[in-house]
Design a protein around this motif. Structure first.
Motif, PDB file in Angstrom:
ATOM      1  N   SER A 189      26.218 -14.616   2.699  1.00 20.02           N
ATOM      2  CA  SER A 189      25.070 -15.500   2.579  1.00 20.02           C
ATOM      3  C   SER A 189      24.535 -15.750   3.988  1.00 20.02           C
ATOM      4  O   SER A 189      25.299 -16.108   4.884  1.00 20.02           O
ATOM      5  N   TYR A 190      23.245 -15.552   4.187  1.00 17.75           N
ATOM      6  CA  TYR A 190      22.675 -15.640   5.538  1.00 17.75           C
ATOM      7  C   TYR A 190      22.484 -17.094   5.972  1.00 17.75           C
ATOM      8  O   TYR A 190      22.421 -17.997   5.138  1.00 17.75           O
ATOM      9  N   PRO A 191      22.358 -17.305   7.287  1.00 18.18           N
ATOM     10  CA  PRO A 191      22.200 -18.678   7.789  1.00 18.18           C
ATOM     11  C   PRO A 191      20.933 -19.343   7.251  1.00 18.18           C
ATOM     12  O   PRO A 191      19.924 -18.671   7.029  1.00 18.18           O
ATOM     13  N   ASP A 192      21.025 -20.646   7.056  1.00 19.69           N
ATOM     14  CA  ASP A 192      19.855 -21.459   6.704  1.00 19.69           C
ATOM     15  C   ASP A 192      19.584 -22.355   7.909  1.00 19.69           C
ATOM     16  O   ASP A 192      20.286 -23.339   8.137  1.00 19.69           O
ATOM     17  N   ASN A 193      18.554 -22.000   8.663  1.00 19.63           N
ATOM     18  CA  ASN A 193      18.324 -22.670   9.935  1.00 19.63           C
ATOM     19  C   ASN A 193      17.694 -24.053   9.804  1.00 19.63           C
ATOM     20  O   ASN A 193      17.475 -24.734  10.802  1.00 19.63           O
ATOM     21  N   ASN A 194      17.419 -24.475   8.568  1.00 20.67           N
ATOM     22  CA  ASN A 194      16.928 -25.851   8.396  1.00 20.67           C
ATOM     23  C   ASN A 194      18.079 -26.829   8.267  1.00 20.67           C
ATOM     24  O   ASN A 194      17.880 -28.033   8.215  1.00 20.67           O
ATOM     25  N   LEU A 195      19.278 -26.307   8.180  1.00 14.00           N
ATOM     26  CA  LEU A 195      20.441 -27.190   8.002  1.00 14.00           C
ATOM     27  C   LEU A 195      21.105 -27.471   9.343  1.00 14.00           C
ATOM     28  O   LEU A 195      20.879 -26.758  10.328  1.00 14.00           O
ATOM     29  N   SER A 196      21.960 -28.491   9.355  1.00 17.51           N
ATOM     30  CA  SER A 196      22.697 -28.809  10.582  1.00 17.51           C
ATOM     31  C   SER A 196      23.752 -27.719  10.822  1.00 17.51           C
ATOM     32  O   SER A 196      23.984 -26.860   9.962  1.00 17.51           O
ATOM     33  N   TYR A 197      24.408 -27.788  11.964  1.00 19.37           N
ATOM     34  CA  TYR A 197      25.417 -26.782  12.312  1.00 19.37           C
ATOM     35  C   TYR A 197      26.494 -26.706  11.219  1.00 19.37           C
ATOM     36  O   TYR A 197      26.834 -25.625  10.741  1.00 19.37           O
ATOM     37  N   THR A 198      26.980 -27.872  10.791  1.00 19.64           N
ATOM     38  CA  THR A 198      28.053 -27.867   9.792  1.00 19.64           C
ATOM     39  C   THR A 198      27.496 -27.663   8.379  1.00 19.64           C
ATOM     40  O   THR A 198      28.143 -27.045   7.538  1.00 19.64           O
ATOM     41  N   GLY A 199      26.279 -28.189   8.137  1.00 18.52           N
ATOM     42  CA  GLY A 199      25.650 -27.986   6.829  1.00 18.52           C
ATOM     43  C   GLY A 199      25.411 -26.500   6.582  1.00 18.52           C
ATOM     44  O   GLY A 199      25.635 -25.978   5.480  1.00 18.52           O
ATOM     45  N   ASN A 200      24.970 -25.804   7.607  1.00 17.73           N
ATOM     46  CA  ASN A 200      24.723 -24.361   7.503  1.00 17.73           C
ATOM     47  C   ASN A 200      26.028 -23.609   7.206  1.00 17.73           C
ATOM     48  O   ASN A 200      26.052 -22.674   6.408  1.00 17.73           O
ATOM     49  N   LEU A 201      27.120 -24.038   7.849  1.00 20.87           N
ATOM     50  CA  LEU A 201      28.416 -23.386   7.585  1.00 20.87           C
ATOM     51  C   LEU A 201      28.792 -23.551   6.105  1.00 20.87           C
ATOM     52  O   LEU A 201      29.171 -22.585   5.435  1.00 20.87           O
ATOM     53  N   LEU A 202      28.640 -24.788   5.601  1.00 21.32           N
ATOM     54  CA  LEU A 202      28.973 -25.036   4.189  1.00 21.32           C
ATOM     55  C   LEU A 202      28.105 -24.169   3.284  1.00 21.32           C
ATOM     56  O   LEU A 202      28.581 -23.594   2.296  1.00 21.32           O
ATOM     57  N   SER A 203      26.827 -24.072   3.632  1.00 19.44           N
ATOM     58  CA  SER A 203      25.905 -23.267   2.831  1.00 19.44           C
ATOM     59  C   SER A 203      26.319 -21.795   2.838  1.00 19.44           C
ATOM     60  O   SER A 203      26.396 -21.150   1.787  1.00 19.44           O
ATOM     61  N   MET A 204      26.586 -21.262   4.028  1.00 23.80           N
ATOM     62  CA  MET A 204      26.932 -19.833   4.111  1.00 23.80           C
ATOM     63  C   MET A 204      28.243 -19.531   3.394  1.00 23.80           C
ATOM     64  O   MET A 204      28.457 -18.432   2.900  1.00 23.80           O
ATOM     65  N   MET A 205      29.124 -20.528   3.320  1.00 25.78           N
ATOM     66  CA  MET A 205      30.411 -20.280   2.644  1.00 25.78           C
ATOM     67  C   MET A 205      30.303 -20.421   1.129  1.00 25.78           C
ATOM     68  O   MET A 205      30.813 -19.605   0.372  1.00 25.78           O
ATOM     69  N   PHE A 206      29.644 -21.500   0.701  1.00 29.74           N
ATOM     70  CA  PHE A 206      29.765 -21.867  -0.714  1.00 29.74           C
ATOM     71  C   PHE A 206      28.517 -21.639  -1.556  1.00 29.74           C
ATOM     72  O   PHE A 206      28.530 -21.878  -2.758  1.00 29.74           O
ATOM     73  N   LYS A 207      27.424 -21.183  -0.965  1.00 30.11           N
ATOM     74  CA  LYS A 207      26.182 -20.986  -1.726  1.00 30.11           C
ATOM     75  C   LYS A 207      26.390 -19.886  -2.772  1.00 30.11           C
ATOM     76  O   LYS A 207      26.953 -18.827  -2.475  1.00 30.11           O
ATOM     77  N   MET A 208      25.944 -20.165  -3.991  1.00 35.97           N
ATOM     78  CA  MET A 208      26.041 -19.153  -5.048  1.00 35.97           C
ATOM     79  C   MET A 208      24.632 -18.607  -5.322  1.00 35.97           C
ATOM     80  O   MET A 208      24.005 -18.150  -4.414  1.00 35.97           O
ATOM     81  N   ALA A 209      24.149 -18.734  -6.568  1.00 38.61           N
ATOM     82  CA  ALA A 209      22.847 -18.132  -6.893  1.00 38.61           C
ATOM     83  C   ALA A 209      21.674 -19.076  -6.649  1.00 38.61           C
ATOM     84  O   ALA A 209      20.515 -18.684  -6.707  1.00 38.61           O
TER      85      ALA A 209
END
Ligand code: CMC
Length: 423
Positions: A189-209
């Protein structure tokens, strides 16, 4: 005679020497003049594992192990943990001051534009075995980054040096998340640059569909705090590896790969993973006394206990323990928590641990929080590495700029054969 000197008398020949004391320290090189003959090499100090040797001067992190004090650039860890973000702390460690609002925004933008990795990094990661430990994947991939940036070895150029540092800080969450997704057999899952540093990590790890990952603010904040607590810890094993390897003037990615290797070990950053495995093995409170007996018999170590520097308490452990409840309100209480609390209570009463001043360290409770947040156990040291990367880089740059530093090269006491010849 000036009072800030040390007089040493060599009882082998009765000669006396006066050696300056600066900052409570003598220079090991001042011992070299102490000789008993002209061809004598001179006295050395012997200090396996550097129990009493300062290897550098540093302005970054202060620890008083007896009092349980930890400060970054003079600020108490408790205040930073309560009032700042990880990226602010990163700026502080690297630049010496907290950022103004404007500097903070600029710094955030600098990081955000470097979160992507080359597509070949993905292919490189694809080649790891499906159950490869993510810390091994991280170590290799960070090392491999140096091949993507041929200018990286030019560490004397300040602009180039800073560019590599920003790149590494920005890409670490991406690499960590990719290592996890590979392990899980999930698409990256690619980075979401609108999120914070840690929010982006959570997104890249756990984002599904879902088109946009909804970050839980409590978990985002908890991760932010854990990264702050792990950001630097003066001359620990992995930081010493970073400085030592970097002292050969290799590029920062190669030095950071060495630091990750050092952190991987169970006596260092691998301890958070080892704590969880230990708690799972204990299984129920009635088996705690058996483990304590084994530890006292020297058959095992109580993981997450003890520290080279802290001999009173680890301030990071205290902050983490307080924060745990907030996380558990969201995730549900970790069933291993009661076991950990009981183990801690028993150990703190036991003479073996009291005598040796062994207290819970940062790794004792961090794993319980990571596990409750959904991170698999072998990701724990990876998360430690994510936070610590900033400290490694700050210490590395300080080393590069320190005119007193040279290539790290300890001495030895040779204990092998005298000269001998083949028959
Ligand atoms: N369980 C049982 N006994 C211990 C422990 C432990 N966790 N830690 C130290 N001891 C004993 C050790 O056996 C020795 O006893 P004796 O004097 O009878 O020989 C005494 O305490 C002093 O230990 P040491 O090994 O000389 O201490 P050190 O400063 O070299 O080691 C340590 C520090 C952190 C490696 C060690 O305490 C340890 O192995 N702890 C468990 C692993 C751990 O939790 N590591 C994380 C450290 S904090 C975060 C980080 O740095 O990554």
């Amino acid at each position: 005679m000036p009072s800030d000197t040390l007089t040493i008398t060599d009882n082998r020949n009765g000669k006396s020497y006066e050696v300056p004391i600066e900052d409570g320290t003598i220079r090991a090189m001042d011992l070299r003049q102490i000789k008993i003959s002209d061809d004598d090499f001179g006295l050395m100090s012997y200090d396996p594992a550097f129990l009493n040797t300062a290897s550098c001067r540093s302005k970054i992190t202060f620890i008083d192990g007896e009092k349980g004090i930890l400060r970054y650039r003079g600020y108490p860890i408790e205040e930073l943990a309560e009032k700042t973000t990880f990226l602010e702390v990163a700026f502080l460690l690297l630049n010496g001051e907290l950022p103004t609002e404007e500097e903070h925004e600029k710094w955030r933008q600098e990081i955000v534009v470097h979160t992507m990795v080359h597509e070949n990094i993905k292919h490189f990661m694809d080649e790891f075995h499906h159950d490869a430990h993510p810390m091994g994947i991280l170590l290799s991939t960070v090392g491999a980054l140096s091949t993507f940036y041929p200018n990286a070895p030019n560490v004397s150029d300040p602009v180039n040096r800073r560019l590599q540092m920003v790149r590494l800080i920005a890409k670490m969450p991406t690499l960590a998340a990719f290592a996890y997704r590979h392990r899980m057999g999930m698409p990256y899952s690619y980075p979401d640059n609108n999120l914070s540093y840690t929010g982006n990590l959570l997104s890249m790890m756990f984002k599904m569909a879902e088109p946009k990952y909804e970050v839980n603010p409590v978990l985002e904040k908890a991760l932010n705090l854990l990264f702050i607590l792990h950001a630097d810890h003066e001359q620990n094993c992995s930081t010493s590896a970073m400085r030592s390897v970097g002292s050969s003037r290799t590029d920062p990615y190669s030095a950071a790969a060495a630091a990750i290797g050092a952190l991987y070990g169970p006596l260092h950053g691998g301890a958070n993973e080892a704590v969880l495995r230990m708690l799972r093995n204990i299984g129920s409170p009635d088996r705690i006394p058996h483990l304590i007996e084994r530890v006292k018999a020297g058959e095992a170590r109580l993981m997450g206990f003890g520290h080279r520097v802290y001999k009173n308490y680890d301030p990071r452990a205290r902050i983490i323990k307080e924060m745990a409840n907030k996380v558990f309100e969201v995730t549900g209480r970790n069933p291993l928590l009661d076991l950990a609390l009981e183990l801690e209570a028993i150990a703190l009463e036991d003479e073996y641990f009291v005598e040796r001043k062994l207290y819970p360290n940062v790794d004792f409770y961090s794993g319980l929080i990571y596990q409750s947040m959904g991170f698999p156990v072998d990701m724990f040291p990876v998360l430690f590495a994510l936070g610590r990367t900033v400290g490694w880089l700050a210490q590395w740059e300080e080393m590069v700029l320190d005119s007193e530093q040279k290539i790290a090269r300890p001495r030895q006491i040779y204990t092998g054969h005298d000269l001998r010849h083949l028959e």
